[in-house]
Motif scaffolding. Sequence first.
Motif, PDB file in Angstrom:
ATOM      1  N   ASP A  98      86.242 -39.887  21.413  1.00  0.00           N
ATOM      2  CA  ASP A  98      84.985 -39.337  20.896  1.00  0.00           C
ATOM      3  C   ASP A  98      83.995 -38.898  22.095  1.00  0.00           C
ATOM      4  O   ASP A  98      82.602 -39.231  21.775  1.00  0.00           O
ATOM      5  N   LEU A  99      84.656 -38.734  23.255  1.00  0.00           N
ATOM      6  CA  LEU A  99      83.974 -38.379  24.230  1.00  0.00           C
ATOM      7  C   LEU A  99      84.063 -36.951  24.613  1.00  0.00           C
ATOM      8  O   LEU A  99      84.974 -36.229  24.393  1.00  0.00           O
ATOM      9  N   SER A 100      82.993 -36.539  25.313  1.00  0.00           N
ATOM     10  CA  SER A 100      83.137 -34.958  25.944  1.00  0.00           C
ATOM     11  C   SER A 100      84.218 -34.642  26.928  1.00  0.00           C
ATOM     12  O   SER A 100      84.353 -35.297  27.801  1.00  0.00           O
ATOM     13  N   PRO A 101      85.029 -33.731  26.462  1.00  0.00           N
ATOM     14  CA  PRO A 101      85.993 -33.196  27.695  1.00  0.00           C
ATOM     15  C   PRO A 101      85.262 -32.558  28.931  1.00  0.00           C
ATOM     16  O   PRO A 101      85.880 -32.460  29.941  1.00  0.00           O
ATOM     17  N   GLY A 102      84.092 -32.418  28.570  1.00  0.00           N
ATOM     18  CA  GLY A 102      83.049 -31.716  29.786  1.00  0.00           C
ATOM     19  C   GLY A 102      82.738 -32.688  30.844  1.00  0.00           C
ATOM     20  O   GLY A 102      83.575 -33.417  31.222  1.00  0.00           O
ATOM     21  N   LEU A 103      81.434 -33.107  30.740  1.00  0.00           N
ATOM     22  CA  LEU A 103      80.893 -33.954  31.715  1.00  0.00           C
ATOM     23  C   LEU A 103      81.278 -35.628  31.467  1.00  0.00           C
ATOM     24  O   LEU A 103      81.459 -36.156  32.535  1.00  0.00           O
ATOM     25  N   ASP A 104      81.644 -36.022  30.373  1.00  0.00           N
ATOM     26  CA  ASP A 104      82.040 -37.177  30.174  1.00  0.00           C
ATOM     27  C   ASP A 104      83.384 -37.526  30.599  1.00  0.00           C
ATOM     28  O   ASP A 104      83.686 -38.694  31.051  1.00  0.00           O
TER      29      ASP A 104
END
Length: 361
Positions: A98-104
Amino acid sequence: MSDAGRTILKGRGASSSAQSLRFHGIERECDGDWRDYMEKLEGPPVKLRTHVVEEHPKSILTFNTSPDIGFDRSINAYRGCEHGCIYCFARPTHAYHDLSPGLDFETRLFAKPQAAALLRQTFAKSGYKPKPIAMGTNTDPYQPIEKRYRITREILELCLEVGHPVTITTKSDRVLADIELLKKMAKRDLVAVALSVTSLDANLSGKLEPRAASPAKRMAAISRLSEAGIPVHCSISPVIPAITDKFLEEIVERASECGAWSVGWIMLRLTNEVAPLFREWLEVHFPDRAQKVMNIVRDMRGGRDNEPNFHARFNPKGVWADLFRARFRAACRRSGLEKRKIALSCDSFTAPRLDGQIQLL
């Protein structure tokens, strides 16, 4: 620079914290913290710190039955990767948390400090049969936090101890910190290293893969590894049409000069959430050619951003793909390099005892 969520963040590859809805189907809401509201209004902060969470899995070796890759087992000592390569096909794995594939993906990392101990337990099992373990297939084993955790180093020390073969893929010259260990492994045919080189322009690489080693450092690493007698492969991966493909021939030539044992290339793959992140990156850094790049990609992928099917995913089709293959083959002929398999040995493997000793009988 900011444009309604599109922000150039120094030292980061992604421009946003785009969320994935594949697994949960809903967007996260603000929790009431003032920083959440500020991010909605002004975008993410200009500087993002890297946060590392220690993870304690029950096993460390991952097995696969994919018919179009050359290994059946792998280890990922870390989840997420601080290198921040915008094209990284592993980015979607952060959505599982449940984390972003982007900045996370590049700022909220997971480390597995018990990896070597878990691997020892696996090696000690009576039914275990050794085959080369691939490291760096998902996230880079020599990304910056390896300097602190040394998990990759511990795994390699164990593999040398028990005589187990390993392959390493990295974009970092940090691999040279373990060169003496790798030399010992190479003498027993236990290791091969692949350095991924996407361009020869440090400025471009700083946009594509902001916290990876510069192209010059990667080439120097190839040279030092080769001089040390360690089998080293140069992987031109990925090739990005109209962005990095102009370096194809020169990378092959430089790899040959640096003593690479072999060379290969892989066309850009835009899996799942990577596609919108990459399109966003193009609009930020190369708006003048964004449409051209995506048109060529789709031409090679059957009209789609990505071809996910086995055997086809690593084999782009069409006129553009044929052109890249022809250019690559011609460059290899001129340089005397080709993609060849480096044979590793399982003959010296001896299962360890869980007390840290080697079983001799």
